[in-house]
Design a protein around this motif. Structure first.
Motif, PDB file in Angstrom:
ATOM      1  N   LYS A  28      10.109  -1.675 -15.811  1.00  8.94           N
ATOM      2  CA  LYS A  28      11.400  -1.666 -15.436  1.00  8.94           C
ATOM      3  C   LYS A  28      12.416  -1.256 -14.283  1.00  8.94           C
ATOM      4  O   LYS A  28      11.599  -0.113 -14.279  1.00  8.94           O
ATOM      5  CB  LYS A  28      12.460  -1.778 -17.117  1.00  8.94           C
ATOM      6  N   PRO A  29      14.001  -1.363 -13.662  1.00  4.39           N
ATOM      7  CA  PRO A  29      14.207  -0.892 -13.031  1.00  4.39           C
ATOM      8  C   PRO A  29      14.583   0.735 -13.661  1.00  4.39           C
ATOM      9  O   PRO A  29      14.907   1.676 -12.201  1.00  4.39           O
ATOM     10  CB  PRO A  29      15.669  -0.907 -13.337  1.00  4.39           C
ATOM     11  N   GLU A  30      14.897   1.377 -14.786  1.00  7.28           N
ATOM     12  CA  GLU A  30      14.965   2.262 -15.437  1.00  7.28           C
ATOM     13  C   GLU A  30      13.905   3.825 -14.615  1.00  7.28           C
ATOM     14  O   GLU A  30      14.159   4.819 -15.104  1.00  7.28           O
ATOM     15  CB  GLU A  30      15.739   2.897 -16.683  1.00  7.28           C
ATOM     16  N   TRP A  31      12.787   3.047 -14.504  1.00  2.00           N
ATOM     17  CA  TRP A  31      11.694   3.924 -14.381  1.00  2.00           C
ATOM     18  C   TRP A  31      11.574   4.092 -12.633  1.00  2.00           C
ATOM     19  O   TRP A  31      11.204   5.329 -12.593  1.00  2.00           O
ATOM     20  CB  TRP A  31      10.759   3.765 -14.399  1.00  2.00           C
ATOM     21  N   THR A  32      12.738   3.914 -11.955  1.00  5.33           N
ATOM     22  CA  THR A  32      12.875   3.998 -10.185  1.00  5.33           C
ATOM     23  C   THR A  32      12.898   5.741 -10.351  1.00  5.33           C
ATOM     24  O   THR A  32      12.161   5.613  -9.002  1.00  5.33           O
ATOM     25  CB  THR A  32      13.985   3.135 -10.162  1.00  5.33           C
ATOM     26  N   GLY A  33      12.891   6.557 -11.088  1.00  7.74           N
ATOM     27  CA  GLY A  33      13.059   8.272 -10.143  1.00  7.74           C
ATOM     28  C   GLY A  33      12.145   8.347 -10.123  1.00  7.74           C
ATOM     29  O   GLY A  33      11.638   9.361  -9.517  1.00  7.74           O
ATOM     30  N   GLU A  34      11.058   7.917 -11.099  1.00 14.27           N
ATOM     31  CA  GLU A  34       9.387   8.432 -10.747  1.00 14.27           C
ATOM     32  C   GLU A  34       9.310   8.213  -9.951  1.00 14.27           C
ATOM     33  O   GLU A  34       7.920   8.955  -9.152  1.00 14.27           O
ATOM     34  CB  GLU A  34       9.073   8.143 -11.685  1.00 14.27           C
ATOM     35  N   GLU A  35       9.224   7.087  -8.663  1.00 16.54           N
ATOM     36  CA  GLU A  35       8.909   7.034  -7.344  1.00 16.54           C
ATOM     37  C   GLU A  35       7.626   6.804  -7.615  1.00 16.54           C
ATOM     38  O   GLU A  35       6.653   7.454  -6.709  1.00 16.54           O
ATOM     39  CB  GLU A  35       8.873   8.220  -6.348  1.00 16.54           C
ATOM     40  N   GLU A  36       6.635   6.162  -8.137  1.00 19.75           N
ATOM     41  CA  GLU A  36       5.509   6.234  -8.586  1.00 19.75           C
ATOM     42  C   GLU A  36       4.666   4.929  -7.893  1.00 19.75           C
ATOM     43  O   GLU A  36       5.375   4.195  -7.186  1.00 19.75           O
ATOM     44  CB  GLU A  36       5.799   5.322 -10.141  1.00 19.75           C
ATOM     45  N   LYS A  41       0.768  -1.499  -0.140  1.00 18.80           N
ATOM     46  CA  LYS A  41       0.278   0.030   0.027  1.00 18.80           C
ATOM     47  C   LYS A  41       0.637   1.556   0.252  1.00 18.80           C
ATOM     48  O   LYS A  41       1.897   0.948   1.234  1.00 18.80           O
ATOM     49  CB  LYS A  41      -1.128  -0.198   1.565  1.00 18.80           C
ATOM     50  N   ALA A  42       0.494   2.842  -0.480  1.00 17.45           N
ATOM     51  CA  ALA A  42       0.997   3.466  -0.504  1.00 17.45           C
ATOM     52  C   ALA A  42       0.498   4.314   0.627  1.00 17.45           C
ATOM     53  O   ALA A  42      -0.162   5.004   0.790  1.00 17.45           O
ATOM     54  CB  ALA A  42       0.655   4.783  -1.966  1.00 17.45           C
ATOM     55  N   ASN A  43       1.522   4.278   1.882  1.00 18.49           N
ATOM     56  CA  ASN A  43       0.839   4.687   3.182  1.00 18.49           C
ATOM     57  C   ASN A  43       1.812   6.536   3.213  1.00 18.49           C
ATOM     58  O   ASN A  43       2.381   6.389   3.835  1.00 18.49           O
ATOM     59  CB  ASN A  43       1.702   4.036   4.140  1.00 18.49           C
ATOM     60  N   TYR A  44       1.505   7.141   2.469  1.00 19.10           N
ATOM     61  CA  TYR A  44       1.964   8.019   2.123  1.00 19.10           C
ATOM     62  C   TYR A  44       0.440   9.333   2.317  1.00 19.10           C
ATOM     63  O   TYR A  44      -0.822   9.249   1.745  1.00 19.10           O
ATOM     64  CB  TYR A  44       2.229   8.895   1.117  1.00 19.10           C
ATOM     65  N   PRO A  45       0.687  10.482   3.043  1.00 20.81           N
ATOM     66  CA  PRO A  45      -0.686  11.002   3.253  1.00 20.81           C
ATOM     67  C   PRO A  45      -1.049  11.566   2.353  1.00 20.81           C
ATOM     68  O   PRO A  45      -2.631  11.859   2.025  1.00 20.81           O
ATOM     69  CB  PRO A  45      -0.411  12.258   4.373  1.00 20.81           C
ATOM     70  N   LYS A  46      -0.160  12.468   1.149  1.00 22.47           N
ATOM     71  CA  LYS A  46      -0.763  12.633  -0.358  1.00 22.47           C
ATOM     72  C   LYS A  46      -0.054  12.304  -1.354  1.00 22.47           C
ATOM     73  O   LYS A  46       0.840  11.661  -1.370  1.00 22.47           O
ATOM     74  CB  LYS A  46      -0.396  14.341   0.155  1.00 22.47           C
ATOM     75  N   LEU A  47      -1.078  12.191  -2.460  1.00 20.48           N
ATOM     76  CA  LEU A  47      -0.386  11.867  -3.736  1.00 20.48           C
ATOM     77  C   LEU A  47       0.093  12.962  -4.781  1.00 20.48           C
ATOM     78  O   LEU A  47      -1.415  13.712  -4.505  1.00 20.48           O
ATOM     79  CB  LEU A  47      -0.982  10.662  -4.267  1.00 20.48           C
ATOM     80  N   TYR A  48       0.318  12.717  -5.732  1.00 16.55           N
ATOM     81  CA  TYR A  48       0.818  14.145  -6.647  1.00 16.55           C
ATOM     82  C   TYR A  48       1.179  13.129  -7.902  1.00 16.55           C
ATOM     83  O   TYR A  48       1.298  12.202  -8.264  1.00 16.55           O
ATOM     84  CB  TYR A  48       1.909  14.878  -6.497  1.00 16.55           C
ATOM     85  N   LYS A  49       0.242  14.241  -9.013  1.00 15.04           N
ATOM     86  CA  LYS A  49       0.267  13.905 -10.433  1.00 15.04           C
ATOM     87  C   LYS A  49       0.224  14.925 -10.871  1.00 15.04           C
ATOM     88  O   LYS A  49      -0.005  16.189 -10.799  1.00 15.04           O
ATOM     89  CB  LYS A  49      -1.230  13.422 -10.121  1.00 15.04           C
ATOM     90  N   TYR A  50       1.377  14.561 -11.749  1.00 14.19           N
ATOM     91  CA  TYR A  50       1.995  16.322 -12.387  1.00 14.19           C
ATOM     92  C   TYR A  50       1.277  16.094 -13.690  1.00 14.19           C
ATOM     93  O   TYR A  50       0.772  15.036 -14.842  1.00 14.19           O
ATOM     94  CB  TYR A  50       3.536  15.481 -12.653  1.00 14.19           C
ATOM     95  N   TYR A  51       1.492  17.490 -14.081  1.00 13.77           N
ATOM     96  CA  TYR A  51       0.369  18.010 -15.854  1.00 13.77           C
ATOM     97  C   TYR A  51       1.306  18.575 -16.514  1.00 13.77           C
ATOM     98  O   TYR A  51       2.107  19.602 -15.598  1.00 13.77           O
ATOM     99  CB  TYR A  51      -0.591  18.806 -15.301  1.00 13.77           C
ATOM    100  N   ALA A 109      -4.229   3.005  -4.213  1.00 15.04           N
ATOM    101  CA  ALA A 109      -3.087   3.523  -4.347  1.00 15.04           C
ATOM    102  C   ALA A 109      -1.723   2.001  -3.851  1.00 15.04           C
ATOM    103  O   ALA A 109      -2.109   2.502  -2.947  1.00 15.04           O
ATOM    104  CB  ALA A 109      -2.233   4.809  -4.896  1.00 15.04           C
ATOM    105  N   CYS A 110      -0.964   1.813  -4.654  1.00 18.05           N
ATOM    106  CA  CYS A 110       0.041   0.739  -4.225  1.00 18.05           C
ATOM    107  C   CYS A 110       1.086   1.097  -4.701  1.00 18.05           C
ATOM    108  O   CYS A 110       1.303   1.674  -5.792  1.00 18.05           O
ATOM    109  CB  CYS A 110      -0.242  -0.663  -4.534  1.00 18.05           C
ATOM    110  N   GLU A 111       2.578   0.570  -4.063  1.00 16.53           N
ATOM    111  CA  GLU A 111       3.878   1.560  -5.012  1.00 16.53           C
ATOM    112  C   GLU A 111       4.032   0.614  -6.229  1.00 16.53           C
ATOM    113  O   GLU A 111       4.054  -1.254  -6.387  1.00 16.53           O
ATOM    114  CB  GLU A 111       4.683   0.168  -3.889  1.00 16.53           C
ATOM    115  N   VAL A 112       4.455   0.987  -7.064  1.00 18.44           N
ATOM    116  CA  VAL A 112       5.529   0.379  -8.123  1.00 18.44           C
ATOM    117  C   VAL A 112       6.690  -0.308  -7.769  1.00 18.44           C
ATOM    118  O   VAL A 112       7.220   0.463  -7.147  1.00 18.44           O
ATOM    119  CB  VAL A 112       5.267   1.085  -9.313  1.00 18.44           C
ATOM    120  N   ASP A 113       6.709  -1.819  -8.125  1.00 22.40           N
ATOM    121  CA  ASP A 113       8.042  -2.760  -8.023  1.00 22.40           C
ATOM    122  C   ASP A 113       8.833  -2.014  -9.099  1.00 22.40           C
ATOM    123  O   ASP A 113       8.547  -2.368 -10.141  1.00 22.40           O
ATOM    124  CB  ASP A 113       7.663  -3.732  -7.959  1.00 22.40           C
TER     125      ASP A 113
END
Length: 255
Positions: free
Chosen positions: A179-187, A7-17, A152-156
Motif C-alpha cells: 500500500k502507498p502508505e509504506w512508501t517511506g520505507e524505501e523497501e 531490480k534493486a540496482n544499489y551497491p549495498k542493501l540495508y537491514k535494520y534491527y 532483490a527487487c523494488e517494492v511497488d
C-alpha cells in the motif's frame, strides 16, 4: 496481472534491527544465515492478502463451471448439467460473498508458504532507525548487492485488485506490491519460492558492515565487538550519529 519486476540496482542493501535482535547476530556473523518470513509474519497485515476486484454472481458461476469442465474433460452432457445445477444451488444457498471469502481464505493460506526478507536502499533513513531500530538503540547491517542479495527487487507502492478468475496467474510480482502508505520505507525485497527453506545461507563476505545506533546500550555494544573480534571474515563497525550541524546522520568508524 503479472508486472515486470525492477531490480534493486544499489551497491549495498540495508537491514535494520531492534536491540533485542543482538542475540541473533551470532548466527548471522558465524553461520551466515538469513531469515525469511512468511507474509503473515510481517508487520503489514495486508501482506500476501489478495484484494478481489468486483465481479457479478453470473461471472463467478461461469468460472466455477468452466473450472470443473476444464479439469473433467470426459464429462457427458448430462453430468455437465448436473454440475451446473449444483453450482446454481450452492450459489443460492451461500451467496457470492461467502464463496469468495472462502476462496480468499484458501488462496491466502497457499500464498503464505512463500518466503520474504526485506531491506532498505539506504542506512540513513531516520524513520527506519526510529521504527525498526528502537529509536537508534538498535543496529543496521550492510550487505553487498551480490549473490543471493542480487535477487532483490523494488517494492511497488501501488495497491492493486485481482480478478478472481485470474488467480491461477498470480506471479511472484504479487509479493512486491504494498500500500502507498509504506512508501517511506524505501523497501526492496527478496522472495523465495515455497520449496526453499529458511534460514538461507549467504556468502560471509557479503555482510560487510554493522552500523550501531548512537543510543545503543553499552552492553549491546560490547557484545557486538566481542563477536566481531572472533569473526575470521573482516567486518567494519560504524556508528550512525546525528550531526546537528549537517542536519543528517553521519558515520563514524569504530574499529
Amino acid at each position: 496481472m503479472t508486472k515486470k519486476l525492477i531490480k534493486a540496482n544499489y551497491p549495498k542493501l540495508y537491514k535494520y534491527y531492534s536491540p533485542d535482535k543482538v542475540k541473533y547476530l551470532h548466527d548471522i556473523l558465524f553461520k551466515s544465515e538469513l531469515y525469511f518470513s512468511s507474509p503473515s509474519q510481517l508487520n503489514d497485515p495486508s501482506e500476501g492478502k489478495l484484494k478481489f476486484a468486483d465481479m457479478s454472481e453470473d461471472d463467478l458461476k461461469e468460472f466455477f463451471y468452466n473450472y470443473h469442465i476444464e479439469n473433467n474433460k470426459s464429462l457427458t452432457d448430462k453430468e455437465r448439467l448436473i454440475i451446473k445445477n449444483k453450482i446454481d444451488l450452492v450459489m443460492k444457498q451461500f451467496g457470492k460473498e461467502a464463496l469468495l471469502r472462502k476462496c480468499h481464505e484458501t488462496l491466502t493460506g497457499r500464498l503464505d508458504k512463500n518466503k520474504i526478507t526485506s531491506f532498505s536502499k539506504r542506512w540513513d533513513n531516520m524513520a527506519l532507525w526510529a521504527k525498526y531500530a528502537d529509536n537508534h538503540k538498535g543496529f543496521c547491517l550492510e550487505f553487498k548487492n551480490d549473490g543471493i542479495f542480487s535477487l532483490a527487487c523494488e517494492v511497488d507502492y501501488e495497491e492493486t485488485t485481482i480478478n478472481f478468475c485470474n488467480t491461477d496467474k498470480i506471479g511472484i510480482d504479487f509479493f512486491f506490491q504494498k500500500k502507498p502508505e509504506w512508501t517511506g520505507e524505501e523497501e526492496v525485497r527478496i522472495v523465495l519460492p515455497i520449496q526453499i527453506q529458511s534460514p538461507y545461507k549467504f556468502e560471509p563476505a557479503l555482510l560487510c558492515k554493522i552500523i550501531l545506533g548512537e543510543k545503543m546500550d553499552i552492553k549491546d555494544r560490547e557484545n557486538i565487538f566481542e563477536l566481531v573480534a572472533k569473526r575470521t571474515v573482516p567486518i567494519v563497525v560504524e556508528e550512525a550519529r546525528y550531526s546537528t550541524y549537517d542536519k543528517k546522520l553521519i558515520l563514524n568508524r569504530l574499529n
